[in-house]
Scaffold this motif. Sequence first.
Motif, PDB file in Angstrom:
ATOM      1  N   GLY A 210      16.748  94.984  62.882  1.00  0.00           N
ATOM      2  CA  GLY A 210      16.013  95.503  61.737  1.00  0.00           C
ATOM      3  C   GLY A 210      16.358  94.755  60.462  1.00  0.00           C
ATOM      4  N   GLY A 211      17.644  94.426  60.292  1.00  0.00           N
ATOM      5  CA  GLY A 211      18.074  93.720  59.085  1.00  0.00           C
ATOM      6  C   GLY A 211      17.481  92.326  58.994  1.00  0.00           C
ATOM      7  N   MET A 212      17.521  91.578  60.109  1.00  0.00           N
ATOM      8  CA  MET A 212      16.961  90.230  60.102  1.00  0.00           C
ATOM      9  C   MET A 212      15.453  90.271  59.873  1.00  0.00           C
ATOM     10  N   GLY A 213      14.782  91.262  60.459  1.00  0.00           N
ATOM     11  CA  GLY A 213      13.347  91.397  60.231  1.00  0.00           C
ATOM     12  C   GLY A 213      13.033  91.627  58.764  1.00  0.00           C
ATOM     13  N   LEU A 214      13.823  92.499  58.118  1.00  0.00           N
ATOM     14  CA  LEU A 214      13.603  92.786  56.700  1.00  0.00           C
ATOM     15  C   LEU A 214      13.930  91.572  55.841  1.00  0.00           C
ATOM     16  N   GLY A 289      21.541  84.456  49.977  1.00  0.00           N
ATOM     17  CA  GLY A 289      22.937  84.424  50.399  1.00  0.00           C
ATOM     18  C   GLY A 289      23.829  85.367  49.625  1.00  0.00           C
ATOM     19  N   ASN A 290      23.484  85.648  48.364  1.00  0.00           N
ATOM     20  CA  ASN A 290      24.363  86.454  47.520  1.00  0.00           C
ATOM     21  C   ASN A 290      23.882  87.881  47.289  1.00  0.00           C
ATOM     22  N   LEU A 291      22.607  88.130  47.520  1.00  0.00           N
ATOM     23  CA  LEU A 291      22.085  89.474  47.258  1.00  0.00           C
ATOM     24  C   LEU A 291      21.407  90.103  48.471  1.00  0.00           C
ATOM     25  N   ILE A 292      20.427  89.395  49.048  1.00  0.00           N
ATOM     26  CA  ILE A 292      19.590  90.005  50.082  1.00  0.00           C
ATOM     27  C   ILE A 292      20.374  90.242  51.366  1.00  0.00           C
ATOM     28  N   THR A 293      20.911  89.171  51.951  1.00  0.00           N
ATOM     29  CA  THR A 293      21.617  89.305  53.226  1.00  0.00           C
ATOM     30  C   THR A 293      22.845  90.206  53.131  1.00  0.00           C
ATOM     31  N   PRO A 294      23.707  90.060  52.088  1.00  0.00           N
ATOM     32  CA  PRO A 294      24.855  90.983  52.002  1.00  0.00           C
ATOM     33  C   PRO A 294      24.440  92.449  51.911  1.00  0.00           C
ATOM     34  N   LYS A 295      23.343  92.727  51.200  1.00  0.00           N
ATOM     35  CA  LYS A 295      22.900  94.111  51.063  1.00  0.00           C
ATOM     36  C   LYS A 295      22.265  94.637  52.343  1.00  0.00           C
ATOM     37  N   VAL A 296      21.486  93.796  53.020  1.00  0.00           N
ATOM     38  CA  VAL A 296      20.735  94.243  54.197  1.00  0.00           C
ATOM     39  C   VAL A 296      21.586  94.178  55.458  1.00  0.00           C
ATOM     40  N   LEU A 297      22.288  93.044  55.663  1.00  0.00           N
ATOM     41  CA  LEU A 297      23.041  92.842  56.902  1.00  0.00           C
ATOM     42  C   LEU A 297      24.535  93.036  56.749  1.00  0.00           C
ATOM     43  N   GLY A 298      25.016  93.035  55.514  1.00  0.00           N
ATOM     44  CA  GLY A 298      26.464  93.089  55.321  1.00  0.00           C
ATOM     45  C   GLY A 298      27.124  94.290  55.950  1.00  0.00           C
ATOM     46  N   GLY A 299      26.466  95.433  55.936  1.00  0.00           N
ATOM     47  CA  GLY A 299      27.062  96.632  56.486  1.00  0.00           C
ATOM     48  C   GLY A 299      27.081  96.687  57.994  1.00  0.00           C
ATOM     49  N   SER A 300      26.295  95.824  58.662  1.00  0.00           N
ATOM     50  CA  SER A 300      26.228  95.874  60.119  1.00  0.00           C
ATOM     51  C   SER A 300      27.014  94.750  60.779  1.00  0.00           C
ATOM     52  N   VAL A 301      26.925  93.534  60.236  1.00  0.00           N
ATOM     53  CA  VAL A 301      27.582  92.395  60.859  1.00  0.00           C
ATOM     54  C   VAL A 301      29.067  92.351  60.510  1.00  0.00           C
ATOM     55  N   LYS A 302      29.395  92.414  59.223  1.00  0.00           N
ATOM     56  CA  LYS A 302      30.784  92.454  58.754  1.00  0.00           C
ATOM     57  C   LYS A 302      31.629  91.296  59.288  1.00  0.00           C
TER      58      LYS A 302
END
Length: 413
Positions: A210-214, A289-302
Amino acid sequence: MKKATSRRETSTISFQRLAHFLICLSIVLYALYSGRAFFIPITYGIFFALMLQPVCRRFDDLFSSRILSVLLTLFTASAIVIGVIFFFFNQVQAILTEADDIYAGLQETLYEWAEYGGDRFGLTGEEVETYIDQAITSVSSEPLGIVSTGLSTSGVLLANFSLVMIYTFFFLLYRTAVKNFVLGQLSDDDQTEGLQTLNEVQQVAKSYLGGMGLVMLILGILNSLGLFAIGLDYYLVWGFLAAVLGIIPYIGTVIGGMLPFLFAVATTESLWQPILVIVLYVTVQFIEGNLITPKVLGGSVKINALAAIISVIIGSFFWGIAGIILAIPLLAMIRIILTHIEPLRPVALLMSDDLYEQSEQFVTTFNQSKYRISNIFSGRSSLALTPRKRLAGKVKQQVGDTDTEVIADSKPN
């Protein structure tokens, strides 16, 4: 004398355990490398099954047949994928009809730029043209070469897409049996922890999908709007192509930005449009790299950057582009598993994205004998999961459920 003998025996046991571990690791790595034709499709099948499991559960609530639920799940996922492929195919086909004009325009523009620069360095027009012909061949073929190389190295996945779907179908169909098998290999004390581990691993896969799709949707919109403002033709295909290629860490973003840059050079007479394309993609990449991915995927991939880069390099070595795509989500799943194995928790922290903030834990919380990896080889510790309470009766019953009973049960499995 007895203590010295005991120490020698312990050292011998430790050496034997380490030797056995290295031998087993070598066998596994060799099998993964030489057997990639088998392991790539089955790994994608497992990964897709984990990602699609929540969708399949929704269909389970509507239909009593799990086979029908799985088929509808695969049909839904395939329809989305085919729709995306159809969109890109039509757009790329339209671009290819202008391929000769694009190549001629690229060649002419680069001739002008190089001749202007060649005059400054005393180069003749013939030397400049020879250099430009070589540069065009190299520059234009490089991104396409990377893509074609990636498709060839991951050709097992693409050529055997039906095989991947078959694996996904059966993993979804028999997911309860597979889960019960895994839990059945654990002791009663470890089964609750094992069930939690499996749930967390599945959550990582679902969140990553879901995160990568978003992320791709946001990047596609930002890229397309920027290219539209610049005035570049086919802004939708260039914008979303870069977003889709972004699933390939590091390499995909470069390719995604290089293609519209070359197209701008070939189809526009001004210098500012190609420059703006570079500025656009650098800016979007910085925001991503600094806003979108950390906010969307940061909580799942870690996963921290160092661990991600190492995993991508190892993945590319073993499985090519297929390994690069799978490297980060697989590493995230491995990290989850390691956090539930007591002696390996420091290794999990070493992969974590909060490694910098939690670095003191290595000399505080984890500064104990039970957390030292050497104990695994000395026989003082085991790889058992962190001790928890035994499974409650309800969970035990869930572990023993058949597929039919699970479908009738309202709880997810």
